[in-house]
Design a protein around this motif. Structure first.
Motif, PDB file in Angstrom:
ATOM      1  N   ARG A   1       0.840  -1.192   0.000  1.00 27.30           N
ATOM      2  CA  ARG A   1       0.000   0.000   0.000  1.00 27.30           C
ATOM      3  C   ARG A   1       0.879   1.248   0.000  1.00 27.30           C
ATOM      4  NH1 ARG A   1      -4.323  -1.896   4.740  1.00 27.30           N
ATOM      5  NH2 ARG A   1      -5.088  -3.762   3.621  1.00 27.30           N
ATOM      6  N   HIS A   2       0.513   2.197  -0.840  1.00 25.60           N
ATOM      7  CA  HIS A   2       1.288   3.439  -0.957  1.00 25.60           C
ATOM      8  C   HIS A   2       0.346   4.628  -0.841  1.00 25.60           C
ATOM      9  CE1 HIS A   2       4.257   6.352  -2.253  1.00 25.60           C
ATOM     10  NE2 HIS A   2       3.441   6.751  -3.225  1.00 25.60           N
ATOM     11  N   ARG A   3       0.660   5.526   0.076  1.00 25.71           N
ATOM     12  CA  ARG A   3      -0.131   6.749   0.239  1.00 25.71           C
ATOM     13  C   ARG A   3       0.482   7.824  -0.647  1.00 25.71           C
ATOM     14  NH1 ARG A   3      -4.055   7.663   4.281  1.00 25.71           N
ATOM     15  NH2 ARG A   3      -5.220   9.497   3.610  1.00 25.71           N
ATOM     16  N   LEU A   4      -0.154   8.074  -1.781  1.00 17.93           N
ATOM     17  CA  LEU A   4       0.390   9.005  -2.762  1.00 17.93           C
ATOM     18  C   LEU A   4       0.447  10.420  -2.207  1.00 17.93           C
ATOM     19  CD1 LEU A   4       1.410   8.958  -5.698  1.00 17.93           C
ATOM     20  CD2 LEU A   4      -0.900   9.570  -6.422  1.00 17.93           C
ATOM     21  N   ASN A   5      -0.616  10.814  -1.512  1.00 20.43           N
ATOM     22  CA  ASN A   5      -0.672  12.104  -0.826  1.00 20.43           C
ATOM     23  C   ASN A   5      -1.787  12.019   0.209  1.00 20.43           C
ATOM     24  OD1 ASN A   5      -3.150  12.604  -2.290  1.00 20.43           O
ATOM     25  ND2 ASN A   5      -1.892  13.276  -4.028  1.00 20.43           N
ATOM     26  N   GLY A   6      -2.215  13.147   0.727  1.00 20.91           N
ATOM     27  CA  GLY A   6      -3.249  13.132   1.745  1.00 20.91           C
ATOM     28  C   GLY A   6      -4.610  12.708   1.237  1.00 20.91           C
ATOM     29  N   TYR A   7      -4.772  12.637  -0.091  1.00 25.82           N
ATOM     30  CA  TYR A   7      -6.083  12.356  -0.660  1.00 25.82           C
ATOM     31  C   TYR A   7      -6.175  11.024  -1.404  1.00 25.82           C
ATOM     32  CZ  TYR A   7      -6.939  17.298   0.270  1.00 25.82           C
ATOM     33  OH  TYR A   7      -7.082  18.511   0.884  1.00 25.82           O
ATOM     34  N   VAL A   8      -5.053  10.467  -1.827  1.00 22.64           N
ATOM     35  CA  VAL A   8      -5.076   9.280  -2.685  1.00 22.64           C
ATOM     36  C   VAL A   8      -4.179   8.185  -2.112  1.00 22.64           C
ATOM     37  CG1 VAL A   8      -4.627   8.356  -4.995  1.00 22.64           C
ATOM     38  CG2 VAL A   8      -5.518  10.682  -4.728  1.00 22.64           C
ATOM     39  N   GLY A   9      -4.724   6.970  -2.063  1.00 21.58           N
ATOM     40  CA  GLY A   9      -3.955   5.799  -1.676  1.00 21.58           C
ATOM     41  C   GLY A   9      -4.023   4.749  -2.772  1.00 21.58           C
ATOM     42  N   LEU A  10      -2.898   4.080  -3.031  1.00 18.88           N
ATOM     43  CA  LEU A  10      -2.828   3.038  -4.052  1.00 18.88           C
ATOM     44  C   LEU A  10      -2.386   1.728  -3.413  1.00 18.88           C
ATOM     45  CD1 LEU A  10      -0.974   5.047  -6.862  1.00 18.88           C
ATOM     46  CD2 LEU A  10      -3.448   4.727  -6.602  1.00 18.88           C
ATOM     47  N   ALA A  11      -2.824   0.610  -3.987  1.00 14.56           N
ATOM     48  CA  ALA A  11      -2.439  -0.696  -3.463  1.00 14.56           C
ATOM     49  C   ALA A  11      -2.404  -1.702  -4.601  1.00 14.56           C
ATOM     50  CB  ALA A  11      -3.412  -1.160  -2.383  1.00 14.56           C
ATOM     51  N   ALA A  12      -1.486  -2.669  -4.494  1.00 16.20           N
ATOM     52  CA  ALA A  12      -1.395  -3.776  -5.447  1.00 16.20           C
ATOM     53  C   ALA A  12      -0.984  -5.016  -4.678  1.00 16.20           C
ATOM     54  CB  ALA A  12      -0.386  -3.470  -6.554  1.00 16.20           C
ATOM     55  N   GLY A  13      -1.587  -6.148  -5.030  1.00 17.28           N
ATOM     56  CA  GLY A  13      -1.284  -7.355  -4.278  1.00 17.28           C
ATOM     57  C   GLY A  13      -1.546  -8.614  -5.071  1.00 17.28           C
ATOM     58  N   LEU A  14      -1.248  -9.742  -4.436  1.00 18.51           N
ATOM     59  CA  LEU A  14      -1.430 -11.048  -5.059  1.00 18.51           C
ATOM     60  C   LEU A  14      -1.844 -12.047  -3.994  1.00 18.51           C
ATOM     61  CD1 LEU A  14      -1.082 -13.037  -7.484  1.00 18.51           C
ATOM     62  CD2 LEU A  14       1.289 -13.346  -6.705  1.00 18.51           C
ATOM     63  N   ASN A  15      -2.924 -12.788  -4.275  1.00 15.59           N
ATOM     64  CA  ASN A  15      -3.356 -13.894  -3.425  1.00 15.59           C
ATOM     65  C   ASN A  15      -3.145 -15.206  -4.166  1.00 15.59           C
ATOM     66  OD1 ASN A  15      -4.265 -12.180  -1.366  1.00 15.59           O
ATOM     67  ND2 ASN A  15      -6.288 -11.994  -2.291  1.00 15.59           N
ATOM     68  N   LEU A  16      -2.631 -16.199  -3.461  1.00 16.40           N
ATOM     69  CA  LEU A  16      -2.498 -17.551  -3.995  1.00 16.40           C
ATOM     70  C   LEU A  16      -3.478 -18.445  -3.246  1.00 16.40           C
ATOM     71  CD1 LEU A  16       1.396 -17.795  -4.238  1.00 16.40           C
ATOM     72  CD2 LEU A  16      -0.227 -17.229  -6.065  1.00 16.40           C
ATOM     73  N   ASN A  17      -4.359 -19.108  -3.992  1.00 18.17           N
ATOM     74  CA  ASN A  17      -5.445 -19.882  -3.397  1.00 18.17           C
ATOM     75  C   ASN A  17      -5.326 -21.363  -3.741  1.00 18.17           C
ATOM     76  OD1 ASN A  17      -7.296 -17.480  -2.550  1.00 18.17           O
ATOM     77  ND2 ASN A  17      -6.858 -17.098  -4.705  1.00 18.17           N
ATOM     78  N   TRP A  18      -5.408 -22.199  -2.719  1.00 22.16           N
ATOM     79  CA  TRP A  18      -5.599 -23.635  -2.916  1.00 22.16           C
ATOM     80  C   TRP A  18      -7.052 -23.945  -2.600  1.00 22.16           C
ATOM     81  CZ3 TRP A  18      -7.470 -27.226   0.563  1.00 22.16           C
ATOM     82  CH2 TRP A  18      -7.444 -28.564   0.144  1.00 22.16           C
ATOM     83  N   GLN A  19      -7.724 -24.683  -3.501  1.00 22.27           N
ATOM     84  CA  GLN A  19      -9.148 -24.945  -3.323  1.00 22.27           C
ATOM     85  C   GLN A  19      -9.459 -26.427  -3.514  1.00 22.27           C
ATOM     86  OE1 GLN A  19     -10.293 -21.704  -6.285  1.00 22.27           O
ATOM     87  NE2 GLN A  19     -11.834 -21.364  -4.695  1.00 22.27           N
ATOM     88  N   ARG A  20     -10.433 -26.877  -2.764  1.00 18.81           N
ATOM     89  CA  ARG A  20     -10.901 -28.256  -2.900  1.00 18.81           C
ATOM     90  C   ARG A  20     -12.419 -28.254  -3.040  1.00 18.81           C
ATOM     91  NH1 ARG A  20      -9.002 -33.341  -2.207  1.00 18.81           N
ATOM     92  NH2 ARG A  20     -10.435 -34.991  -1.526  1.00 18.81           N
ATOM     93  N   TYR A  21     -12.878 -28.718  -4.193  1.00 25.27           N
ATOM     94  CA  TYR A  21     -14.315 -28.877  -4.427  1.00 25.27           C
ATOM     95  C   TYR A  21     -14.721 -30.283  -4.008  1.00 25.27           C
ATOM     96  CZ  TYR A  21     -18.721 -29.641  -6.849  1.00 25.27           C
ATOM     97  OH  TYR A  21     -20.017 -29.962  -7.143  1.00 25.27           O
ATOM     98  N   ARG A  22     -15.865 -30.379  -3.341  1.00 29.53           N
ATOM     99  CA  ARG A  22     -16.351 -31.677  -2.866  1.00 29.53           C
ATOM    100  C   ARG A  22     -17.851 -31.762  -3.099  1.00 29.53           C
ATOM    101  NH1 ARG A  22     -18.551 -33.621   2.009  1.00 29.53           N
ATOM    102  NH2 ARG A  22     -17.961 -35.760   2.562  1.00 29.53           N
ATOM    103  N   ASN A  23     -18.295 -32.879  -3.666  1.00 27.21           N
ATOM    104  CA  ASN A  23     -19.722 -33.125  -3.854  1.00 27.21           C
ATOM    105  C   ASN A  23     -20.087 -34.461  -3.228  1.00 27.21           C
ATOM    106  OD1 ASN A  23     -21.946 -34.654  -5.510  1.00 27.21           O
ATOM    107  ND2 ASN A  23     -22.341 -32.477  -5.864  1.00 27.21           N
ATOM    108  N   ARG A  24     -21.153 -34.437  -2.445  1.00 26.33           N
ATOM    109  CA  ARG A  24     -21.698 -35.661  -1.871  1.00 26.33           C
ATOM    110  C   ARG A  24     -23.200 -35.667  -2.145  1.00 26.33           C
ATOM    111  NH1 ARG A  24     -17.336 -36.676  -2.259  1.00 26.33           N
ATOM    112  NH2 ARG A  24     -15.793 -37.421  -0.758  1.00 26.33           N
ATOM    113  N   THR A  25     -23.654 -36.663  -2.886  1.00 30.75           N
ATOM    114  CA  THR A  25     -25.056 -36.743  -3.284  1.00 30.75           C
ATOM    115  C   THR A  25     -25.645 -38.072  -2.838  1.00 30.75           C
ATOM    116  OG1 THR A  25     -24.676 -35.332  -5.220  1.00 30.75           O
ATOM    117  CG2 THR A  25     -26.660 -36.684  -5.229  1.00 30.75           C
TER     118      THR A  25
END
Length: 329
Positions: A142-166
């Motif tokens: 996160r970067h505060r450009l000035n008193g009025y504007v803030g910028l942010a850049a990021g990355l999430n890495l997700n592991w997912q497991r789908y499960r179905n039981r019928t």
């Protein structure tokens, strides 16, 4: 959110020379891809808020606006269960205007349906339980450009497991179980997804402004792995863009100091594999709540708690809900 298109899958399977035929693959792959990206969206916290009591706002204000609420949407919300446990850690990065935020999260999205997969004269219904478990590791600068504007850049890495039981509980559905099991029902599939995102915040009135305008763009892309069926080889890809106004105003009473009124209104635009699951390519969220600052109580990981009302307009999850607020910015 998983769509169980059993009849369409059955027609595709009957028309195809084998169960791995392309028409059936497309049905399964689309449903699975939508499930993965929808889980990330709904477990994000702000995109769609889930509460402890759902209602149709039309019943209270005398309207008949299908985009504001319906019995079908209310029932869909009640079939969903969500849980998200996040933890974040931040530290200054170089100059005072830069901050590094690291986070981990465990999340769960489940849906239970009780219906007849195939029409039957019996009163018995089949039970379909589907869920996505997501573990996330992420970072953001996160970067505060000035008193009025803030910028942010990021990355999430997700592991997912789908499960179905019928559970096939009627003779008609039990006759189809050998065709569906392991392919459409009663299976699990793992996937990973990368989620880069950027955000811009305008603090109206300056650094300590009560009103913030926020624009955030998220992109998701990944693939399944260690699958036993070609129909489960999926590369989910989606994006969403949110534009929000958030207002938080402190007020003080003699009984409970540190209280805040909280308001937020947002528009979400969706694309890729998110274009179908929520029934529209855009929708609106709005909420109002009461927050209590409890940082002086030294409760670990908790800054504030509260209660509020949230409205969703234009999506398959449209309607109102009473929500518990937790660590709202």
């Amino acid at each position: 959110m998983t769509r169980h298109l059993f009849l369409l899958a059955l027609l595709a399977a009957v028309a195809a020379p084998s169960r791995a035929a392309t028409p059936l693959d497309k049905v399964i792959r689309l449903s699975l891809a939508e499930s993965y990206v929808t889980a990330i969206l709904l477990n994000g916290g702000d995109a769609v808020r889930f509460g402890f009591w759902d209602f149709d706002p039309n019943n209270f204000i005398g309207l008949e606006d299908e985009n504001l609420g319906s019995l079908e949407a209310q029932q869909l919300r009640q079939r969903l269960s969500t849980l998200s446990i996040p933890y974040t850690w931040s530290t200054p990065l170089g100059e005072d205007s830069n901050t590094l935020v690291l986070g981990v999260k465990a999340a769960y999205l489940g849906q239970r349906q009780e219906t007849q997969i195939v029409s039957s004269d019996m009163s018995t219904v089949d039970a379909i339980d589907s869920s996505i478990t997501t573990l996330t590791l992420g970072g953001e600068v996160r970067h505060r450009l000035n008193g009025y504007v803030g910028l942010a850049a990021g990355l999430n890495l997700n592991w997912q497991r789908y499960r179905n039981r019928t559970d096939f509980n009627t003779p008609e559905s039990q006759a189809l179980a050998p065709l569906f099991d392991g392919l459409i029902t009663n299976y699990s599939a793992n996937a990973w997804q990368a989620e880069p995102h950027v955000r811009a915040t305008w603090f109206v009135g300056g650094r300590d402004a009560e009103l913030k305008l926020i624009s955030s763009l998220h992109y998701m892309h990944g693939r399944t792995f260690d699958t036993g069926e070609t129909a489960h080889d999926v590369q989910p890809e989606a994006w969403y863009w949110s534009n929000s106004a958030r207002w938080r105003h402190p007020y003080v009473t003699q009984i409970l100091p540190g209280q805040n009124v909280w308001l937020q209104a947002s528009r979400y635009d969706l694309g890729g594999d998110l274009d179908g699951p929520l029934g529209n390519h855009y929708y609106y969220e709005a909420g109002v709540g009461w927050l209590l600052d409890i940082r002086k109580m030294n409760i670990p990981f908790v800054d504030n708690v509260g209660i509020g009302i949230n409205l969703n307009y234009g999506s398959a999850l449209r309607g109102g809900t009473l929500v518990l607020l937790f660590n709202e910015e």
